[in-house]
Design a protein around this motif. Sequence first.
Motif, PDB file in Angstrom:
ATOM      1  N   ARG A 165     -26.164  24.090 -12.321  1.00  0.00           N
ATOM      2  CA  ARG A 165     -25.585  22.564 -12.721  1.00  0.00           C
ATOM      3  C   ARG A 165     -24.266  23.113 -14.295  1.00  0.00           C
ATOM      4  NH1 ARG A 165     -25.749  17.345  -9.601  1.00  0.00           N
ATOM      5  NH2 ARG A 165     -26.396  17.750  -8.176  1.00  0.00           N
ATOM      6  N   GLY A 166     -23.080  22.301 -13.478  1.00  0.00           N
ATOM      7  CA  GLY A 166     -22.174  22.780 -15.036  1.00  0.00           C
ATOM      8  C   GLY A 166     -21.394  23.855 -15.530  1.00  0.00           C
ATOM      9  N   LEU A 167     -21.938  24.928 -15.067  1.00  0.00           N
ATOM     10  CA  LEU A 167     -21.159  26.332 -14.683  1.00  0.00           C
ATOM     11  C   LEU A 167     -20.640  26.955 -13.802  1.00  0.00           C
ATOM     12  CD1 LEU A 167     -24.238  26.651 -16.525  1.00  0.00           C
ATOM     13  CD2 LEU A 167     -23.252  29.333 -16.812  1.00  0.00           C
ATOM     14  N   SER A 168     -19.127  27.349 -13.169  1.00  0.00           N
ATOM     15  CA  SER A 168     -19.096  28.140 -12.985  1.00  0.00           C
ATOM     16  C   SER A 168     -18.588  29.186 -12.635  1.00  0.00           C
ATOM     17  CB  SER A 168     -17.931  27.075 -12.285  1.00  0.00           C
ATOM     18  OG  SER A 168     -17.259  27.101 -13.741  1.00  0.00           O
ATOM     19  N   ALA A 169     -17.934  29.994 -11.676  1.00  0.00           N
ATOM     20  CA  ALA A 169     -16.708  31.335 -11.947  1.00  0.00           C
ATOM     21  C   ALA A 169     -16.275  31.950 -13.329  1.00  0.00           C
ATOM     22  CB  ALA A 169     -15.804  31.297 -10.774  1.00  0.00           C
ATOM     23  N   LYS A 170     -15.627  30.697 -13.730  1.00  0.00           N
ATOM     24  CA  LYS A 170     -15.352  31.193 -14.834  1.00  0.00           C
ATOM     25  C   LYS A 170     -16.338  31.854 -16.233  1.00  0.00           C
ATOM     26  CE  LYS A 170     -11.117  30.580 -17.638  1.00  0.00           C
ATOM     27  NZ  LYS A 170     -10.140  29.738 -17.203  1.00  0.00           N
ATOM     28  N   ASP A 171     -17.023  31.468 -15.781  1.00  0.00           N
ATOM     29  CA  ASP A 171     -18.355  31.373 -16.718  1.00  0.00           C
ATOM     30  C   ASP A 171     -18.625  33.505 -16.370  1.00  0.00           C
ATOM     31  OD1 ASP A 171     -18.508  29.281 -18.266  1.00  0.00           O
ATOM     32  OD2 ASP A 171     -19.207  27.856 -16.715  1.00  0.00           O
ATOM     33  N   VAL A 172     -18.795  33.228 -14.518  1.00  0.00           N
ATOM     34  CA  VAL A 172     -19.216  34.414 -14.997  1.00  0.00           C
ATOM     35  C   VAL A 172     -17.839  35.262 -15.081  1.00  0.00           C
ATOM     36  CG1 VAL A 172     -19.510  36.461 -12.524  1.00  0.00           C
ATOM     37  CG2 VAL A 172     -20.378  33.875 -12.594  1.00  0.00           C
ATOM     38  N   ILE A 173     -16.768  35.525 -15.096  1.00  0.00           N
ATOM     39  CA  ILE A 173     -15.844  36.543 -15.342  1.00  0.00           C
ATOM     40  C   ILE A 173     -15.629  36.371 -16.525  1.00  0.00           C
ATOM     41  CG2 ILE A 173     -13.781  34.856 -15.201  1.00  0.00           C
ATOM     42  CD1 ILE A 173     -13.791  38.671 -14.469  1.00  0.00           C
ATOM     43  N   LEU A 174     -16.093  35.308 -17.462  1.00  0.00           N
ATOM     44  CA  LEU A 174     -15.825  35.164 -19.479  1.00  0.00           C
ATOM     45  C   LEU A 174     -17.260  36.727 -19.469  1.00  0.00           C
ATOM     46  CD1 LEU A 174     -15.662  31.746 -20.206  1.00  0.00           C
ATOM     47  CD2 LEU A 174     -13.824  34.064 -20.629  1.00  0.00           C
ATOM     48  N   LYS A 175     -18.670  36.189 -18.665  1.00  0.00           N
ATOM     49  CA  LYS A 175     -19.584  37.169 -19.291  1.00  0.00           C
ATOM     50  C   LYS A 175     -19.257  38.716 -18.863  1.00  0.00           C
ATOM     51  CE  LYS A 175     -23.882  37.994 -20.073  1.00  0.00           C
ATOM     52  NZ  LYS A 175     -24.149  37.583 -21.146  1.00  0.00           N
ATOM     53  N   VAL A 176     -18.608  38.914 -18.128  1.00  0.00           N
ATOM     54  CA  VAL A 176     -17.754  40.155 -17.240  1.00  0.00           C
ATOM     55  C   VAL A 176     -17.036  41.160 -18.304  1.00  0.00           C
ATOM     56  CG1 VAL A 176     -17.156  41.762 -16.009  1.00  0.00           C
ATOM     57  CG2 VAL A 176     -18.129  40.385 -15.143  1.00  0.00           C
ATOM     58  N   LEU A 177     -16.920  39.926 -19.552  1.00  0.00           N
ATOM     59  CA  LEU A 177     -15.429  40.529 -20.202  1.00  0.00           C
ATOM     60  C   LEU A 177     -15.976  40.225 -21.643  1.00  0.00           C
ATOM     61  CD1 LEU A 177     -12.522  37.790 -18.835  1.00  0.00           C
ATOM     62  CD2 LEU A 177     -12.392  40.680 -19.937  1.00  0.00           C
ATOM     63  N   GLU A 178     -17.173  39.919 -21.502  1.00  0.00           N
ATOM     64  CA  GLU A 178     -18.216  39.982 -23.143  1.00  0.00           C
ATOM     65  C   GLU A 178     -18.687  41.208 -22.982  1.00  0.00           C
ATOM     66  OE1 GLU A 178     -21.494  37.078 -24.462  1.00  0.00           O
ATOM     67  OE2 GLU A 178     -22.331  38.142 -22.899  1.00  0.00           O
ATOM     68  N   LYS A 179     -19.319  41.454 -21.462  1.00  0.00           N
ATOM     69  CA  LYS A 179     -19.842  42.941 -21.469  1.00  0.00           C
ATOM     70  C   LYS A 179     -18.319  44.430 -21.651  1.00  0.00           C
ATOM     71  CE  LYS A 179     -22.146  46.669 -20.171  1.00  0.00           C
ATOM     72  NZ  LYS A 179     -23.483  47.206 -20.899  1.00  0.00           N
ATOM     73  N   PHE A 180     -17.659  44.115 -21.169  1.00  0.00           N
ATOM     74  CA  PHE A 180     -17.071  45.363 -20.504  1.00  0.00           C
ATOM     75  C   PHE A 180     -15.203  45.928 -21.467  1.00  0.00           C
ATOM     76  CE2 PHE A 180     -19.016  45.331 -16.851  1.00  0.00           C
ATOM     77  CZ  PHE A 180     -20.104  46.481 -17.308  1.00  0.00           C
TER      78      PHE A 180
END
Length: 636
Positions: A165-180
Amino acid sequence: MNVVEKILGAHLVEGDPAKDSELGIRIDQTLTQDATGTMAYLQFESMGVSRVKNQLAVSYVDHNTVQIGYENADDHDFLASVARKYGIIYSKAGNGICHQLHLERFGKPGTTLLGSDSHTPTGGGIGQIAIGAGGIDIAVAMAGGAFHIPTPKVRAIRLKGRLRRGLSAKDVILKVLEKFGTKGNVGWIFEYTGPGVATLDVPSRATITNMGAELGVTTSIFPSDDVTRQFLTAQGRGKDFVRIEPDAGAKYDDEFTIDLGKLEPLAAAPHSPGNIETVASLKGMRVNQVMIGSCTNSSYRDIRTVAQIFKGRHVAEDVEVGIACGSRQVVNMLAADGSLAILIKAGCRILENACGFCIGAHMSPATNAVSLRTNNRNFEGRSGTKSAKVYLVSPETAAASALAGTVVASKGTTPVAAPKRFPVDDSMFLYRETAGKGVKGAAIVRGPNIAPVPKGVPLENGRKYVAAIKVGDKITTDHIMPAGARLKFRSNVPEYSKYVFEPCDAAFHDRCIANKDAGLANVIIAGESYGQGSSREHAALCPMYLGVKAVIAKSIERIHRANLINFGIIPLEFEDGADYDAIAEGDSLEFGDIRAAISGDGRVSVKCGKREIKAVARLSEREKRLVLCGGLLASL
Ligand code: MIC
Ligand code: SF4
C-alpha cells in the motif's frame, strides 16, 4: 519466443535479426502531437502521397494549447485541415493527452505504433510495440514505408510479489531507472514478465512503459493477458484483444528481477530521471509546489487515488497543487464519482487535460522552489524555472506531501478497482468517417506561422569545419531546442532556430550564421549521451538550418541519432573519449575525404591543429545514403 520476437517477427519487412544490425518493420498505427505534428505533416505533404496508407493515423493536439497569440491556434487549424484531407483522425485540443487517449481508444495488442513523441512506448502497456521517432519517420510510415530500428537486445524485467500500500507503478519504473540509468541502454527493449505482471492494471503498466523512454531504450512492453482483455472490454473494444505472452522457456539477452513487495517509495531528484533517491531520505524537505498529471500518471486510477488521499482534507496552505487529467474520459469519471468535488474542496487547481506543466508551458515554479511532480522528466529548466528543483514521484507520494507541506511517503489508500465500463465519448475525435480515405481536393489552412520545411544539401568534400560549440555530458533535446515559451515556433524553422542551445549559450545562433556566411560548416562537440529525452526532430532540423554538418560526441542517444541522419548531419562518436578534451570551441577542423569515409566504414580522421582525432559514424547502408545526400527529404 518472447513477446518482442513474436510481434517484431510478424512485422519484419527488411533484415534478418540473426544477421543484420538494422531491421525494417511495418508500422500499423501512427500518432502525432501538435508540437511535432505540423512538421511531420509538412514533410508528408512534400512526399506527394494522396492519403495515409497505414492502418490508422491519429493527429492529437495536446502540447500547445495555451494559445497566447495566434500561432498555436493557426497550427491547430492547419492540423485539422491536413487530417481531413489525408484521412487522419483529428483529436481536438481539450480531448486529452495523446498517449493516454491512444491507450484508451486505439492501442491494439500485437500491433506496431510509431509516434512523433518519445513517450509513445506508453502503448507497450497494452502489448503493443510502440516506438517514438522524429516526425519525418512518422511521415514515411504514413506513406506506407518501413521504420528502421537497431536489431534489439531484449532484457526481461521479471516482476514478482505485489506492491505494498502507498506504492505504485512509478516506484517500479524509478527502480528500473536506478538500476539501468539514463544512458547506455540504446538498442535494448525491456520486456516485463513474471507473476507480478498480473498484479498491475493496464494504466500502471503504461506508466512503466511510458517512462521507459527515460532509459533511452527502443521501447518497453508488457504481455497482453487477462488484465489487458478486461481493460479493452471495459473500453468497449473487446474485439481488439489478442493474447500475446512469452512462450515457456522464452530466451532473453539479459534478466533483472524486481520483488514488488520489497520496493520502497522512490523519487528522481534534480536534474535527471536517473538520479534516484528514496522518499525516506528526502523526508521533511519543504515543498512549494505539487503537480499531478502528465502522460505518465494521469489515468483514472491515478487521480482517483489522489482524490481518496485528499478526501475530507485540505492541501497545506503554502503549497500550490495542480491536477491535469489525461483525458476527458478521466475527467468525466472523476466528476461522476465525486472525486472532482473532493479535489476542488481540497484546494487543488484543476488544469486542462493537456501536457501543460510537464513541458513548461505554464505553472513554472517560483525561484529556487521545490516542485514535486508525477511526470517523467526533471531536466534543469524544463519546468520554465532554471533554479527550481523538480522531484519526480508517484501520485501517492505527491498527494501525501501536498497535504503535509513537506516530503512524506503515503500510507496508501483503498486500491482503485479497474472499472468494469469506461464511459466512452469519441465526439472530440474528428474525421472518423473519412479515416484512411481522406477528402480529395480539400483545402489546407496555412496561417503565417506555418513556414516551409527547409531541405538539406549533399555532403561535400573540401569544406572547412569549425567547432561551433562544445557541450558536456547528458545534453538533452531540451537544452538543444528548448520548448516552454519557445514551443509556439515549432512550425516556423527560421524563427525557432534563433533559440538553438539557448539554455547553454544564447549566442550560438548568431555564431553559426556568421560561420555559415563565411563558408564554414558548423560542428557540435559533445560528451556522453548526447540528445537524451524527447523525439523533437527540431533538435536536428534547426541545427541543419544553421549549417551544422556534424556532431562529434562520446555517445549519442537513439532517437536523436536517427533525427540527425534524417537531416543529413553526421553522427560521429569519438573512438577514444579522451579526445573530447583535445577540441576547444572555435577550433578549425578538417575532415579530409569525408564522402569516401561515410561511404566506407564510417571511420573519420579529424585534423584539429596538429592532432589527428579518430571518430566513427556506424551507419547502415540506408543511413549512409541519407547522410551523403543531405537527409531524408533531400533523398526523395
Ligand atoms: C517531451 O515530453 O519532451 C515532449 C514535448 O513530449 C517531446 C516531444 C516534443 O518535443 O514535441 C517528446 O517527448 O518527444
Ligand atoms: Fe506531454 Fe509531458 Fe507526456 Fe511529453 S512527457 S507527451 S510533454 S505529458
